[in-house]
Scaffold this motif. Structure first.
Motif, short mmCIF file in Angstrom:
data_model
loop_
_atom_site.label_atom_id
_atom_site.label_comp_id
_atom_site.label_asym_id
_atom_site.label_seq_id
_atom_site.Cartn_x
_atom_site.Cartn_y
_atom_site.Cartn_z
N GLU A 175 0.80 -1.24 0.00
CA GLU A 175 0.00 0.00 0.00
C GLU A 175 0.82 1.27 0.00
OE1 GLU A 175 -3.34 -0.14 -0.32
OE2 GLU A 175 -3.04 -2.31 -0.47
N GLN A 176 2.03 1.24 0.52
CA GLN A 176 2.87 2.45 0.62
C GLN A 176 4.29 2.14 0.11
OE1 GLN A 176 1.51 5.26 1.38
NE2 GLN A 176 -0.42 4.57 2.26
N PRO A 177 4.41 1.67 -1.12
CA PRO A 177 5.71 1.17 -1.61
C PRO A 177 6.80 2.22 -1.69
CG PRO A 177 4.14 1.36 -3.42
CD PRO A 177 3.36 1.57 -2.16
N ASN A 178 6.42 3.49 -1.82
CA ASN A 178 7.43 4.53 -2.03
C ASN A 178 7.79 5.31 -0.78
OD1 ASN A 178 7.52 3.98 -4.86
ND2 ASN A 178 5.60 5.13 -5.09
N SER A 179 7.22 4.95 0.35
CA SER A 179 7.48 5.73 1.56
C SER A 179 8.78 5.30 2.23
CB SER A 179 6.33 5.58 2.55
OG SER A 179 6.36 4.31 3.18
N LEU A 180 9.38 6.22 2.95
CA LEU A 180 10.59 5.90 3.70
C LEU A 180 10.26 4.90 4.81
CD1 LEU A 180 13.57 6.31 4.32
CD2 LEU A 180 12.95 8.35 5.66
N LEU A 181 9.08 5.01 5.41
CA LEU A 181 8.67 4.07 6.44
C LEU A 181 8.73 2.64 5.92
CD1 LEU A 181 7.50 3.51 9.26
CD2 LEU A 181 5.22 3.79 8.26
N THR A 182 8.25 2.41 4.70
CA THR A 182 8.27 1.08 4.12
C THR A 182 9.70 0.59 3.90
OG1 THR A 182 6.13 1.46 3.05
CG2 THR A 182 7.51 -0.30 2.14
N HIS A 183 10.56 1.47 3.40
CA HIS A 183 11.96 1.10 3.20
C HIS A 183 12.60 0.67 4.52
CE1 HIS A 183 16.18 1.33 1.93
NE2 HIS A 183 16.38 2.09 3.00
N LEU A 184 12.40 1.44 5.56
CA LEU A 184 13.00 1.12 6.85
C LEU A 184 12.38 -0.13 7.46
CD1 LEU A 184 13.21 4.73 8.33
CD2 LEU A 184 15.08 3.40 7.34
N ALA A 185 11.06 -0.29 7.28
CA ALA A 185 10.38 -1.46 7.83
C ALA A 185 10.79 -2.74 7.10
CB ALA A 185 8.87 -1.27 7.74
N GLN A 186 10.95 -2.62 5.80
CA GLN A 186 11.27 -3.79 4.99
C GLN A 186 12.58 -4.44 5.41
OE1 GLN A 186 11.20 -2.88 0.82
NE2 GLN A 186 11.47 -5.01 0.16
N TYR A 187 13.53 -3.59 5.80
CA TYR A 187 14.85 -4.09 6.19
C TYR A 187 15.03 -4.08 7.71
CZ TYR A 187 15.71 -3.59 1.23
OH TYR A 187 15.62 -3.72 -0.14
N ARG A 188 13.91 -3.87 8.43
CA ARG A 188 13.91 -3.87 9.89
C ARG A 188 14.99 -2.92 10.43
NH1 ARG A 188 11.08 -8.63 11.53
NH2 ARG A 188 9.71 -9.14 9.80
N ILE A 189 15.06 -1.72 9.84
CA ILE A 189 16.08 -0.74 10.22
C ILE A 189 15.53 0.15 11.32
CG2 ILE A 189 17.49 1.19 9.43
CD1 ILE A 189 17.38 -0.04 6.62
N GLU A 190 16.20 0.17 12.45
CA GLU A 190 15.81 1.08 13.53
C GLU A 190 17.06 1.81 14.01
OE1 GLU A 190 15.88 0.46 17.30
OE2 GLU A 190 17.23 -1.25 17.21
N ALA A 191 16.85 3.01 14.50
CA ALA A 191 17.99 3.82 14.96
C ALA A 191 17.52 4.77 16.04
CB ALA A 191 18.58 4.60 13.79
N GLU A 192 18.40 5.04 17.00
CA GLU A 192 18.09 5.97 18.07
C GLU A 192 18.66 7.35 17.72
OE1 GLU A 192 16.16 5.76 20.63
OE2 GLU A 192 15.62 3.70 20.09
N CYS A 193 17.86 8.13 17.04
CA CYS A 193 18.25 9.51 16.73
C CYS A 193 17.02 10.38 16.90
CB CYS A 193 18.81 9.62 15.31
SG CYS A 193 17.77 8.92 14.01
N ASP A 194 17.23 11.65 17.19
CA ASP A 194 16.11 12.54 17.48
C ASP A 194 15.33 12.94 16.22
OD1 ASP A 194 16.66 12.49 20.19
OD2 ASP A 194 18.03 14.21 20.06
N TYR A 195 16.02 13.02 15.09
CA TYR A 195 15.40 13.45 13.85
C TYR A 195 15.79 12.51 12.72
CZ TYR A 195 14.79 17.72 16.57
OH TYR A 195 14.45 18.61 17.55
N ILE A 196 14.91 12.36 11.75
CA ILE A 196 15.17 11.42 10.67
C ILE A 196 16.40 11.80 9.86
CG2 ILE A 196 13.58 12.64 9.10
CD1 ILE A 196 14.41 8.83 9.25
#
Length: 392
Positions: free
Chosen positions: A203-224
């Motif tokens: 449903e959201q193939p072009n979003s950054l959220l999908t890119h990060l979710a697809q590769y299970r990418i998480e990071a501890e930073c205050d801003y994207i």
């Protein structure tokens, strides 16, 4: 023909009103200078389906699980709605029993809970394709009654047609765990995490959220834009993040100047000194080359979103503020033209409720309003990505 006749022409306005009310309860999210349409446009491009009042990702499954349990029950729409509320309140206790502490919607309110998880996540469930019907929560319960009535009266409907017409949730939705309402947690199973990622990809193939979710990418930073893997973002996402960073940085000065002027009117020396220092720090951090290279026309094209209308007056304000900053960020706090720009913007937006014009309203001000940088819902997206990363 579907057995559900969804008639709810005011759903978009209803959801927009809920978002506005939520913002008034979050001090750091207050939109005093009318930048919300730009902020939300960027956020919906980067992190669609999120909102500032979401807490944990598994609510994207809790809500459909609870609602599915009602779909075979009889009763009027108002009775079903009351049953749904009871289930959502029970979920609070189940999460407590499971040992959860943070992120429980209604942890303190209990049976007095006003904003139910279903209302918080309803729009996101639709944006991610977990919820397949287009109506509001109210029309959902009305639709259930219509569906039962139609299938009782129309014996010509085949089993296959009935199943198709009853599809309210995504087909691959994982089953609810046993004893869900006795004890549960926010921990996602691998199957549940995979389902959510698949929905985002679909449903959201072009979003950054999908890119990060697809590769299970998480990071501890205050801003994207501080993300350690920013250079690996898709090209369009990199450009949008760059634009978001620049917009957030530049317009932060306007928010700080707004708070400084109110502090002065309140004759609160501590607040005045605080905001003077924050403006000085902001000015020192401004990248003047970014301002010189900023092409507003390109910015408006990049952030344009069908769900948000950025009004001409808002665009003018942003451009005029950019011109003030270009003259010298270090002079902003003493600039009569910059001060007037901010003051008149708030007055036009709030009319008789302007803090500059209405002393009674100003006297209720507590010293901070929209004083932090815009983060475009990265905090909520970061939480969801963390839940995905630790699934299993």
């Amino acid at each position: 023909m579907s057995s559900l006749a969804w008639i709810d022409f005011d759903e978009a306005e209803r959801q927009r009103a809920q978002r506005i009310m939520a913002l008034f309860q979050e001090r750091e999210s207050r939109d005093e200078l009318g930048l919300g349409s730009i902020r939300d446009s960027i956020a919906d491009h980067l992190f669609p389906g999120t909102s500032t009042i979401q807490t944990r990702l598994r609510y994207m499954l809790f809500v459909p699980w609870l609602y599915q349990s009602l779909e075979q029950r009889g009763g009027t729409p108002s009775q079903l709605k009351a049953e749904a509320r009871t289930l959502e309140v029970r979920l609070v206790e189940a999460l407590k029993n499971g040992g959860e502490i943070r992120g429980i919607i209604g942890r303190e309110a209990g049976v007095k809970l006003q904003r139910l998880p279903s209302s918080v996540y309803w729009a996101g469930l639709g944006a991610w394709g977990i919820r397949l019907f287009p109506g509001s929560i109210e029309s959902y319960f009305t639709g259930l009654l219509r569906r039962r009535t139609r299938h009782t009266q129309d014996e010509a409907v085949t089993s296959a047609e009935a199943i198709s017409s009853q599809r309210l949730w995504a087909k691959a939705l994982p089953p609810a765990p046993p004893k869900l309402l006795d004890s549960t947690t926010f921990h996602l199973t691998n199957d549940e995490a995979g389902f959510i990622v698949d929905r985002l990809i679909s449903e959201q193939p072009n979003s950054l959220l999908t890119h990060l979710a697809q590769y299970r990418i998480e990071a501890e930073c205050d801003y994207i834009w501080e993300h350690p893997q920013r250079s690996d973002f898709p090209g369009k996402a990199q450009n949008l993040v760059k634009q978001a960073d620049r917009f957030s940085a530049v317009m932060h000065g306007a928010s700080l100047l707004y708070n400084l002027q109110l502090s002065e009117l309140r004759e609160h020396d501590g607040w005045v000194s605080f905001y003077q220092q924050r403006i000085a720090d902001w000015a020192d951090g401004i990248n003047h080359k970014n301002i010189q290279d900023w092409a507003p026309d390109d910015f408006w094209k990049t952030v344009e979103h069908p769900a948000h209308n950025i009004r001409p007056a808002t665009r003018r304000f942003v451009v005029q503020w950019l011109e003030q900053v270009a003259l010298g960020a270090g002079r902003i706090s003493a600039s009569a033209s910059a001060r007037s720009l901010v003051k008149e913007r708030e007055r036009r937006l709030k009319s008789s409720q302007s803090r500059f014009s209405n002393r009674a309203v100003r006297d209720r001000w507590t010293g901070a309003s929209g004083a932090d940088r815009l983060s475009f819902r990265w905090s909520q997206a970061k939480s969801h990505l963390r839940d995905l990363a630790y699934a299993g």
